[in-house]
Scaffold this motif. Sequence first.
Motif, PDB file in Angstrom:
ATOM      1  N   PHE A  79       1.304  -1.340   0.114  1.00 52.62           N
ATOM      2  CA  PHE A  79      -0.540   0.519  -0.063  1.00 52.62           C
ATOM      3  C   PHE A  79       0.666   1.267  -0.189  1.00 52.62           C
ATOM      4  O   PHE A  79       2.304   1.639   0.563  1.00 52.62           O
ATOM      5  CB  PHE A  79      -0.764   0.174   1.167  1.00 52.62           C
ATOM      6  CG  PHE A  79      -1.774   1.189   0.628  1.00 52.62           C
ATOM      7  CD1 PHE A  79      -3.166   0.998  -0.080  1.00 52.62           C
ATOM      8  CD2 PHE A  79      -1.973   2.514   1.493  1.00 52.62           C
ATOM      9  CE1 PHE A  79      -4.206   2.073   0.124  1.00 52.62           C
ATOM     10  CE2 PHE A  79      -2.617   2.873   1.815  1.00 52.62           C
ATOM     11  CZ  PHE A  79      -3.584   3.359   0.590  1.00 52.62           C
ATOM     12  N   GLY A  80       0.273   2.786  -0.718  1.00 52.96           N
ATOM     13  CA  GLY A  80       0.967   3.384  -1.064  1.00 52.96           C
ATOM     14  C   GLY A  80       1.658   3.525  -1.905  1.00 52.96           C
ATOM     15  O   GLY A  80       2.182   4.777  -2.171  1.00 52.96           O
ATOM     16  N   THR A  81       1.952   2.109  -3.018  1.00 53.45           N
ATOM     17  CA  THR A  81       2.353   2.207  -4.529  1.00 53.45           C
ATOM     18  C   THR A  81       2.043   2.324  -5.323  1.00 53.45           C
ATOM     19  O   THR A  81       2.449   3.036  -6.271  1.00 53.45           O
ATOM     20  CB  THR A  81       3.269   1.439  -4.246  1.00 53.45           C
ATOM     21  OG1 THR A  81       2.902  -0.258  -4.277  1.00 53.45           O
ATOM     22  CG2 THR A  81       4.726   0.934  -2.997  1.00 53.45           C
ATOM     23  N   GLY A  82       0.452   2.264  -5.431  1.00 54.63           N
ATOM     24  CA  GLY A  82      -0.335   3.009  -5.775  1.00 54.63           C
ATOM     25  C   GLY A  82      -1.270   3.845  -6.322  1.00 54.63           C
ATOM     26  O   GLY A  82      -0.901   4.776  -5.891  1.00 54.63           O
ATOM     27  N   TYR A  83      -2.507   3.292  -6.836  1.00 52.04           N
ATOM     28  CA  TYR A  83      -3.402   4.897  -7.747  1.00 52.04           C
ATOM     29  C   TYR A  83      -4.539   4.337  -6.602  1.00 52.04           C
ATOM     30  O   TYR A  83      -6.232   4.894  -7.931  1.00 52.04           O
ATOM     31  CB  TYR A  83      -3.522   4.329  -8.496  1.00 52.04           C
ATOM     32  CG  TYR A  83      -2.034   4.651  -9.230  1.00 52.04           C
ATOM     33  CD1 TYR A  83      -1.473   6.225  -9.638  1.00 52.04           C
ATOM     34  CD2 TYR A  83      -1.076   3.822  -9.605  1.00 52.04           C
ATOM     35  CE1 TYR A  83       0.078   6.591  -9.750  1.00 52.04           C
ATOM     36  CE2 TYR A  83      -0.365   4.245 -10.677  1.00 52.04           C
ATOM     37  CZ  TYR A  83      -0.200   5.522 -10.369  1.00 52.04           C
ATOM     38  OH  TYR A  83       1.918   5.670 -11.207  1.00 52.04           O
ATOM     39  N   SER A  84      -5.110   3.531  -6.033  1.00 49.45           N
ATOM     40  CA  SER A  84      -6.159   3.317  -5.475  1.00 49.45           C
ATOM     41  C   SER A  84      -6.930   3.937  -4.348  1.00 49.45           C
ATOM     42  O   SER A  84      -6.832   5.225  -4.181  1.00 49.45           O
ATOM     43  CB  SER A  84      -6.457   2.431  -4.278  1.00 49.45           C
ATOM     44  OG  SER A  84      -5.774   1.655  -3.383  1.00 49.45           O
ATOM     45  N   SER A  85      -8.290   4.810  -5.256  1.00 46.29           N
ATOM     46  CA  SER A  85      -9.392   6.090  -4.883  1.00 46.29           C
ATOM     47  C   SER A  85      -9.849   4.977  -3.126  1.00 46.29           C
ATOM     48  O   SER A  85      -9.502   3.919  -2.557  1.00 46.29           O
ATOM     49  CB  SER A  85     -10.137   6.551  -5.219  1.00 46.29           C
ATOM     50  OG  SER A  85     -11.085   5.554  -5.341  1.00 46.29           O
ATOM     51  N   PHE A  86      -9.225   6.308  -2.489  1.00 47.02           N
ATOM     52  CA  PHE A  86     -10.247   6.132  -1.220  1.00 47.02           C
ATOM     53  C   PHE A  86     -12.019   5.721  -1.766  1.00 47.02           C
ATOM     54  O   PHE A  86     -12.319   5.263  -0.858  1.00 47.02           O
ATOM     55  CB  PHE A  86     -10.819   7.829  -0.126  1.00 47.02           C
ATOM     56  CG  PHE A  86      -9.679   8.665  -0.069  1.00 47.02           C
ATOM     57  CD1 PHE A  86      -8.425   8.064   0.658  1.00 47.02           C
ATOM     58  CD2 PHE A  86      -8.947   9.647  -1.140  1.00 47.02           C
ATOM     59  CE1 PHE A  86      -7.317   8.369   1.354  1.00 47.02           C
ATOM     60  CE2 PHE A  86      -7.451  10.251  -0.430  1.00 47.02           C
ATOM     61  CZ  PHE A  86      -6.872   9.519   0.285  1.00 47.02           C
ATOM     62  N   ALA A  87     -12.660   6.415  -2.645  1.00 48.32           N
ATOM     63  CA  ALA A  87     -14.027   5.882  -3.200  1.00 48.32           C
ATOM     64  C   ALA A  87     -13.439   3.537  -3.050  1.00 48.32           C
ATOM     65  O   ALA A  87     -14.682   3.381  -2.264  1.00 48.32           O
ATOM     66  CB  ALA A  87     -14.337   6.524  -4.260  1.00 48.32           C
ATOM     67  N   LEU A  88     -12.733   4.202  -3.448  1.00 53.64           N
ATOM     68  CA  LEU A  88     -12.822   2.118  -4.027  1.00 53.64           C
ATOM     69  C   LEU A  88     -12.715   1.196  -2.329  1.00 53.64           C
ATOM     70  O   LEU A  88     -13.348   0.292  -1.925  1.00 53.64           O
ATOM     71  CB  LEU A  88     -11.436   1.647  -5.186  1.00 53.64           C
ATOM     72  CG  LEU A  88     -11.870   1.126  -5.786  1.00 53.64           C
ATOM     73  CD1 LEU A  88     -12.400   0.636  -6.621  1.00 53.64           C
ATOM     74  CD2 LEU A  88     -10.366   0.750  -6.276  1.00 53.64           C
ATOM     75  N   LEU A  89     -11.933   1.927  -1.589  1.00 52.86           N
ATOM     76  CA  LEU A  89     -11.149   1.629  -0.926  1.00 52.86           C
ATOM     77  C   LEU A  89     -12.139   1.228   0.741  1.00 52.86           C
ATOM     78  O   LEU A  89     -12.086   0.338   1.308  1.00 52.86           O
ATOM     79  CB  LEU A  89     -10.611   2.283  -0.066  1.00 52.86           C
ATOM     80  CG  LEU A  89      -8.795   2.508   0.315  1.00 52.86           C
ATOM     81  CD1 LEU A  89      -7.582   3.573   0.847  1.00 52.86           C
ATOM     82  CD2 LEU A  89      -8.416   0.378  -0.375  1.00 52.86           C
ATOM     83  N   GLN A  90     -13.112   2.502   0.326  1.00 52.51           N
ATOM     84  CA  GLN A  90     -14.213   2.173   1.477  1.00 52.51           C
ATOM     85  C   GLN A  90     -15.320   1.124   0.208  1.00 52.51           C
ATOM     86  O   GLN A  90     -16.169   0.268   1.056  1.00 52.51           O
ATOM     87  CB  GLN A  90     -15.186   3.228   1.391  1.00 52.51           C
ATOM     88  CG  GLN A  90     -14.381   4.143   2.373  1.00 52.51           C
ATOM     89  CD  GLN A  90     -15.637   5.401   2.919  1.00 52.51           C
ATOM     90  OE1 GLN A  90     -15.551   6.534   1.974  1.00 52.51           O
ATOM     91  NE2 GLN A  90     -15.678   6.101   3.683  1.00 52.51           N
ATOM     92  N   LYS A  91     -15.656   1.376  -0.790  1.00 53.71           N
ATOM     93  CA  LYS A  91     -16.609  -0.129  -1.211  1.00 53.71           C
ATOM     94  C   LYS A  91     -15.683  -0.659  -0.979  1.00 53.71           C
ATOM     95  O   LYS A  91     -17.072  -2.276  -1.079  1.00 53.71           O
ATOM     96  CB  LYS A  91     -16.361   0.103  -2.476  1.00 53.71           C
ATOM     97  CG  LYS A  91     -17.406   0.299  -3.685  1.00 53.71           C
ATOM     98  CD  LYS A  91     -18.333   0.864  -4.737  1.00 53.71           C
ATOM     99  CE  LYS A  91     -17.034   0.064  -6.087  1.00 53.71           C
ATOM    100  NZ  LYS A  91     -17.224   0.239  -7.128  1.00 53.71           N
ATOM    101  N   LEU A  92     -14.328  -1.683  -1.243  1.00 57.36           N
ATOM    102  CA  LEU A  92     -14.645  -2.836  -1.297  1.00 57.36           C
ATOM    103  C   LEU A  92     -14.207  -3.268   0.348  1.00 57.36           C
ATOM    104  O   LEU A  92     -14.242  -2.834   1.030  1.00 57.36           O
ATOM    105  CB  LEU A  92     -13.273  -3.738  -2.755  1.00 57.36           C
ATOM    106  CG  LEU A  92     -12.888  -2.778  -3.894  1.00 57.36           C
ATOM    107  CD1 LEU A  92     -11.665  -2.770  -4.241  1.00 57.36           C
ATOM    108  CD2 LEU A  92     -14.810  -3.697  -4.028  1.00 57.36           C
ATOM    109  N   PRO A  93     -14.662  -4.751   0.352  1.00 56.82           N
ATOM    110  CA  PRO A  93     -14.231  -5.494   1.550  1.00 56.82           C
ATOM    111  C   PRO A  93     -12.640  -5.823   1.173  1.00 56.82           C
ATOM    112  O   PRO A  93     -13.004  -6.818   1.993  1.00 56.82           O
ATOM    113  CB  PRO A  93     -15.213  -7.271   1.381  1.00 56.82           C
ATOM    114  CG  PRO A  93     -15.189  -7.373  -0.095  1.00 56.82           C
ATOM    115  CD  PRO A  93     -14.904  -5.682  -0.959  1.00 56.82           C
TER     116      PRO A  93
END
Length: 276
Positions: free
Chosen positions: A181-195
């Motif tokens: 974590f920290g090296t990629g581009y995932s959004s906060f929205a995605l982090l919240q949406k996925l389990p």
Amino acid sequence: AKQEHPGTYQVYDPSLDDKQCSASELEPELAFALRANQFELFFQPQIDLESGKIAGAETLIRWRHPKRGLIMPAEFISLCERNGMIIPIGYWAIHQAGIKLKELQLQGYDNCRIGVNLSFRQFQDSNLSQTIHRIISQNQINSAFLEFELTESALISDEQHVSYCLQELSNLSIDFALDDFGTGYSSFALLQKLPISTLKIDRSFIRNVADNPNDAEIVRAIINLAHSLDKKVVAEGVETPEQLDFLIQHGCDQVQGYLYSPPVPFKDFVQMLEQA
Ligand code: C2E
Ligand code: CA
Ligand code: CA
Ligand code: CA
């Protein structure tokens, strides 16, 4: 072969091999190696910082090659991703991890979580969740103690399909950790949406966390982000007491790294649990 960690195990080093083994030389041997049971999972303990106890382990694959010795995943995983062998090898790893988890639970270690790495390429198998479901039910694996580690690149490669698979698998109580974590581009929205229940801070931020203010700030921010999203946070690549102190002071939940132990064969991991 060189000695990566003193007193542990031999690793294959291509630069010292006069045969100059290249990825293309290993490729034709992969399918046979799987049938011949030449792959092995090593276990690296993850330590809970509140209790000081082993909370679980990440499994990491090794290839015990009859001629070349122990081959590390850097030598063959990306090759397997290119030619698709990661799909059967990945199922083998899930099966193995599940069997070892069962062994641990039979021995009374019934709070030990086992992590399995899942490559983005494995999501390209349209039967991923059904096959995992079958492995788990046929072997009566307690999947609530399995945790799959995936990288942000897997999430963004095909968001819809990956998100569907994660939902299906989380219905089996499987947990997910976001690796590197920290090296990629995932959004906060995605982090919240996925389990996703866990963020694993990439080793590159831990390396200088005790003396580089920038890295210290990033690690602090990731720990706070994880907690504000109600996720657990694990630091990987912890090698020094100074790094550990920093992580304890800033409320990191778990650590793994050479400070405690490199990845070791299963029986050595069980011994660590016994001694704890
Ligand atoms: P990863 O998932 O990021 O795994 C962490 C790597 O860091 C492992 O390398 C581990 O041995 C190493 N490591 C752990 N603690 C320390 C430390 O304190 N210092 C340093 N310098 N390194 C540390 P390894 O075992 O060589 O695995 C490399 C990569 O291969 C893994 O990176 C993962 O992406 C992949 N891999 C390993 N096993 C599997 C598997 O079963 N399936 C899949 N799909 N990929 C795997
Ligand atoms: Ca990992
Ligand atoms: Ca990692
Ligand atoms: Ca990595």
